[in-house]
Design a protein around this motif. Structure first.
Motif, PDB file in Angstrom:
ATOM      1  N   HIS A   1      -3.930  -0.141  12.666  1.00 60.21           N
ATOM      2  CA  HIS A   1      -4.091  -0.399  11.231  1.00 60.21           C
ATOM      3  C   HIS A   1      -2.995   0.243  10.385  1.00 60.21           C
ATOM      4  N   PRO A   2      -2.803   1.575  10.483  1.00 60.00           N
ATOM      5  CA  PRO A   2      -1.733   2.164   9.667  1.00 60.00           C
ATOM      6  C   PRO A   2      -0.360   1.617  10.031  1.00 60.00           C
ATOM      7  N   PHE A   3      -0.146   1.382  11.333  1.00 61.42           N
ATOM      8  CA  PHE A   3       1.166   0.883  11.756  1.00 61.42           C
ATOM      9  C   PHE A   3       1.456  -0.476  11.130  1.00 61.42           C
ATOM     10  N   PHE A   4       0.518  -1.388  11.262  1.00 66.47           N
ATOM     11  CA  PHE A   4       0.753  -2.729  10.719  1.00 66.47           C
ATOM     12  C   PHE A   4       0.766  -2.715   9.197  1.00 66.47           C
ATOM     13  N   PHE A   5       0.007  -1.794   8.611  1.00 71.86           N
ATOM     14  CA  PHE A   5       0.026  -1.701   7.156  1.00 71.86           C
ATOM     15  C   PHE A   5       1.430  -1.354   6.659  1.00 71.86           C
ATOM     16  N   TRP A   6       2.007  -0.291   7.224  1.00 71.80           N
ATOM     17  CA  TRP A   6       3.333   0.121   6.744  1.00 71.80           C
ATOM     18  C   TRP A   6       4.390  -0.904   7.140  1.00 71.80           C
ATOM     19  N   ALA A   7       4.188  -1.545   8.282  1.00 67.80           N
ATOM     20  CA  ALA A   7       5.120  -2.612   8.666  1.00 67.80           C
ATOM     21  C   ALA A   7       5.059  -3.745   7.654  1.00 67.80           C
ATOM     22  N   MET A   8       3.860  -4.045   7.181  1.00 70.18           N
ATOM     23  CA  MET A   8       3.717  -5.107   6.193  1.00 70.18           C
ATOM     24  C   MET A   8       4.352  -4.693   4.866  1.00 70.18           C
ATOM     25  N   VAL A   9       4.185  -3.429   4.477  1.00 70.89           N
ATOM     26  CA  VAL A   9       4.822  -2.947   3.249  1.00 70.89           C
ATOM     27  C   VAL A   9       6.333  -3.112   3.355  1.00 70.89           C
ATOM     28  N   ALA A  10       6.893  -2.643   4.481  1.00 68.65           N
ATOM     29  CA  ALA A  10       8.348  -2.726   4.658  1.00 68.65           C
ATOM     30  C   ALA A  10       8.804  -4.177   4.725  1.00 68.65           C
ATOM     31  N   GLY A  11       8.061  -4.996   5.464  1.00 65.08           N
ATOM     32  CA  GLY A  11       8.455  -6.387   5.632  1.00 65.08           C
ATOM     33  C   GLY A  11       8.409  -7.173   4.326  1.00 65.08           C
ATOM     34  N   THR A  12       7.334  -7.020   3.574  1.00 62.66           N
ATOM     35  CA  THR A  12       7.232  -7.764   2.312  1.00 62.66           C
ATOM     36  C   THR A  12       8.240  -7.261   1.298  1.00 62.66           C
ATOM     37  N   ALA A  13       8.496  -5.935   1.311  1.00 62.94           N
ATOM     38  CA  ALA A  13       9.499  -5.397   0.386  1.00 62.94           C
ATOM     39  C   ALA A  13      10.878  -5.952   0.729  1.00 62.94           C
ATOM     40  N   LEU A  14      11.186  -6.037   2.015  1.00 66.25           N
ATOM     41  CA  LEU A  14      12.485  -6.564   2.428  1.00 66.25           C
ATOM     42  C   LEU A  14      12.614  -8.043   2.043  1.00 66.25           C
ATOM     43  N   MET A  15      11.546  -8.808   2.271  1.00 66.11           N
ATOM     44  CA  MET A  15      11.583 -10.222   1.912  1.00 66.11           C
ATOM     45  C   MET A  15      11.749 -10.405   0.405  1.00 66.11           C
ATOM     46  N   SER A  16      11.053  -9.557  -0.349  1.00 71.31           N
ATOM     47  CA  SER A  16      11.166  -9.641  -1.806  1.00 71.31           C
ATOM     48  C   SER A  16      12.576  -9.268  -2.260  1.00 71.31           C
ATOM     49  N   LEU A  17      13.143  -8.264  -1.607  1.00 72.68           N
ATOM     50  CA  LEU A  17      14.507  -7.835  -1.939  1.00 72.68           C
ATOM     51  C   LEU A  17      15.506  -8.956  -1.654  1.00 72.68           C
ATOM     52  N   LEU A  18      15.367  -9.577  -0.504  1.00 74.60           N
ATOM     53  CA  LEU A  18      16.267 -10.671  -0.155  1.00 74.60           C
ATOM     54  C   LEU A  18      16.091 -11.850  -1.105  1.00 74.60           C
ATOM     55  N   SER A  19      14.847 -12.080  -1.534  1.00 70.72           N
ATOM     56  CA  SER A  19      14.608 -13.149  -2.514  1.00 70.72           C
ATOM     57  C   SER A  19      15.298 -12.827  -3.828  1.00 70.72           C
ATOM     58  N   SER A  20      15.224 -11.557  -4.232  1.00 63.12           N
ATOM     59  CA  SER A  20      15.892 -11.165  -5.471  1.00 63.12           C
ATOM     60  C   SER A  20      17.391 -11.393  -5.359  1.00 63.12           C
ATOM     61  N   GLN A  21      17.932 -11.178  -4.182  1.00 64.34           N
ATOM     62  CA  GLN A  21      19.377 -11.315  -4.008  1.00 64.34           C
ATOM     63  C   GLN A  21      19.805 -12.772  -3.910  1.00 64.34           C
TER      64      GLN A  21
END
Lengths: 198, 413
Positions: free
Chosen positions: B355-375
């Motif tokens: 649970h914690p592992f996938f949670f933080w992975a999801m935070v990092a993954g969605t943040a990265l996707m959002s960052l790439l979308s912004s770019q």
């Protein structure tokens, strides 16, 4: 005490801190929203935004345009003719300085209007800046029937602004700059007319 | 009260959340939240003409909305090609409540749809934490810590599609949590319906499906979950029943289902807007791996707006909250979850470790996707673009607070 128990206690502390922070922040947020609604132009602005955007104490965006001023009289002008063409999303904010009263014996002021292509259809705030310091600011929240008529839309009703300038020397007044503030932590430059300083 | 049942305390937390939502809503003017006017355009058109507008055509002439008295121009931009389930919900509540409201407040009738959604959303978060085996008081604290994030309250207070998406994610997570080794068909069907509805909300809620899939795979390895053809068929049936009519209706009306055309047009329209910062580079910029200044701006803006930047991202709570309190608490939770995961791995605690592992992975993954979308396109840094993680925060917190023994359903394996 076992490592697991210590870890749980620390987690409880962190969660309790988040909850307490959220409750307090939530109340501040409610107050800020309430204050924003009291604005007839419904364009909420808080001073924190200025800090977050780097206006206070930090250099401003380099692309703002200086306003050369060389007169200590009240000047009336309208450099941009009002027209029925509302700005498109691809265009910057459109606006005008209608009147500048430079501070001398009496308090000075700057008055004008500004409209934006996107909601809330006007800048959040107009700022008078001297040497990267904000010396005056105003919300664009004054009803302007002439702008509504000119652009054919009620959405531009609250596009007027007026701000009082503090006392300052002629030299300082001639170095005044005016910028406007857009949503999203961003500054955009406003085009200001030459009022005859030089 | 049984382990997963409801008591007065749970009801108080959920009702307090809904009360806060209504309070925020009452002090937020129409279009006082991002893109609310755009959402209302669809609703007002549906309300006035009984059908959705045609892309690039409607409104042929400007019209004044009945609910908002807002003037919608022919040239107004609006997203098309997306499923508009939330608009149908807003239309239903507006039809019920707007006639009872004063003339200038009809828009509150549409917002009432999100007020109602706040109830199942709050309830789901309480139960998600509770089902994890945490003590009752701390499960409430874990849920409340998430529910009372000012941005979460704000999202439910205005008329938008995010509240609907968040509610679907939370209910799907709750349904997923109930899938034991041999789940009954009804629970599988419910989870399938949840997954189907997830396909009809905004794309940035889809990482929830990946989270479920990853957790299911780990659960197969640890023996918490099982696979059967019959179960897969029931699950697929639930997905089809929920998603197919909505997606088909959207496609037949607009010729697409995920709103790509609208997004491209939106980006094109705002390319030259100074406030949009179109083309701002964050990664791989001119030989640099990271553009530190831009990245710092993006991360700090996203982080602040995840918690407490309200209005059109222009109403801020006092800075110490998001400069000190929230970063300290978030970093503490992260470090604690790392330490906890290491310890749980050593203790072989099974699926709970994931649970914690996938949670933080999801935070990092969605943040990265959002960052790439912004770019690459336009979306500005906004915490709500990674809001898909919100319903999973109580799970992560509950894992950290859980006793060393396994949750009951994992002990069965």
């Amino acid at each position: 005490m076992s490592g697991g128990r210590i870890s749980r206690h620390m987690a409880k502390l962190a969660v309790a801190l988040i909850l307490a922070g959220n409750l307090a922040a939530g109340l501040f947020g409610l107050a800020a929203l309430f204050q924003a609604q009291a604005d007839p132009g419904q364009v909420p602005v808080v001073a924190m935004l200025l800090k977050a955007s780097g206006v206070s104490g930090e250099a401003l965006s380099p692309d703002h345009i200086s306003m050369p001023v060389d007169s200590l009289q009240t000047l009336d002008f309208r450099s941009e003719r009002l027209s029925g063409a509302a700005p498109r999303a691809s265009e910057p904010v459109r606006g005008n300085i209608d009147e500048v009263v430079l501070p001398s014996d009496s308090p000075g002021s700057i008055r004008g209007w500004a409209i934006a292509p996107d909601p809330p259809y006007r800048p959040l705030m107009v700022l008078a800046v001297l040497d990267d310091r904000v010396v005056a600011h105003a919300r664009a929240n004054i009803s302007r029937g002439d702008i509504v008529a000119a652009f054919g839309s009620k959405r531009y009703e609250w596009s007027g602004f007026a701000m009082a300038l503090p006392a300052m020397s002629r030299e300082d007044a001639c170095r005044l700059e005016v910028i406007y503030l857009m949503p999203g932590f961003e500054f955009a430059n406003g085009t200001l007319p030459d009022v005859g300083c030089n | 009260m049984n382990r997963t049942g409801l008591g007065a305390a749970e009801a108080i937390v959920v009702l307090a959340f809904s009360f806060a939502v209504v309070c925020y809503s009452l002090v937020t003017p129409f279009n006082g939240a991002p893109d609310e006017g755009t959402h209302f355009f669809l609703l007002e058109y549906l309300y006035a003409f009984g059908e959705f507008p045609r892309p690039m055509i409607d409104p042929v002439t400007p019209f004044e909305g009945v609910l908002t008295h807002h003037e919608f121009q022919s040239s107004d931009f609006w997203y098309w090609g997306l499923p508009y389930t939330h608009v149908l919900g807003g239309w239903a509540t507006a039809s019920l409540f707007a006639p009872l409201l004063p003339d200038a407040f009809g828009f509150l009738g549409a917002r009432a749809f999100n007020w109602l959604l706040s109830l199942p959303f709050g309830l789901a978060l309480v139960l998600l934490a509770r089902n994890f085996g945490v003590s009752r008081p701390w499960s409430l604290v874990a849920a409340a810590a998430v529910l009372f994030i000012p941005q979460v309250i704000f999202v439910f207070s205005s008329f938008n599609s995010d509240a609907f998406g968040l509610t679907i994610v939370a209910l799907s997570a709750l349904a997923f949590q109930s899938l034991e080794r041999h789940p009954p068909p009804a629970k599988l069907l419910l989870f399938g319906i949840g997954c189907g509805l997830l396909l009809t909300v905004k794309l940035y809620f889809l990482p929830a499906l990946i989270y479920f899939l990853c957790l299911y795979c780990v659960g197969l390895l640890t023996g918490t979950y099982s696979f059967s053809r019959r179960g897969a068929v029931i699950l697929a049936a639930g997905i089809v029943v929920a998603a197919f009519p909505i997606l088909l209706g959207t496609y037949l009306r607009f010729g697409e289902m995920f709103g790509a055309s609208g997004q491209f047009q939106f980006a094109e329209l705002h390319r030259a807007s100074p406030s949009a910062r179109y083309g701002t580079c964050f990664l791989f910029c001119g030989g640099q791996l990271l553009h530190v200044d831009n990245l710092h701006w993006w991360l700090s803006t996203t982080f602040a707006s995840f918690f407490a930047v309200l209005g059109w991202m222009n109403i801020l709570i006092p800075a110490p909250f998001y400069e000190y309190v929230f970063p300290f608490a978030a970093i503490s939770l992260f470090l604690l979850s790392v330490a906890w995961s290491a310890r749980a791995l050593i203790m072989r605690r099974g699926l709970i470790v994931a649970h914690p592992f996938f949670f933080w992975a999801m935070v990092a993954g969605t943040a990265l996707m959002s960052l790439l979308s912004s770019q690459t396109t336009l979306p500005q840094p906004q915490g709500r673009y990674i809001f898909v993680v919100v319903p999973f925060i109580p799970l992560m917190i509950a894992a950290l607070l859980s006793p060393d023994r396994l949750p009951a359903r994992e002990q069965k394996g």
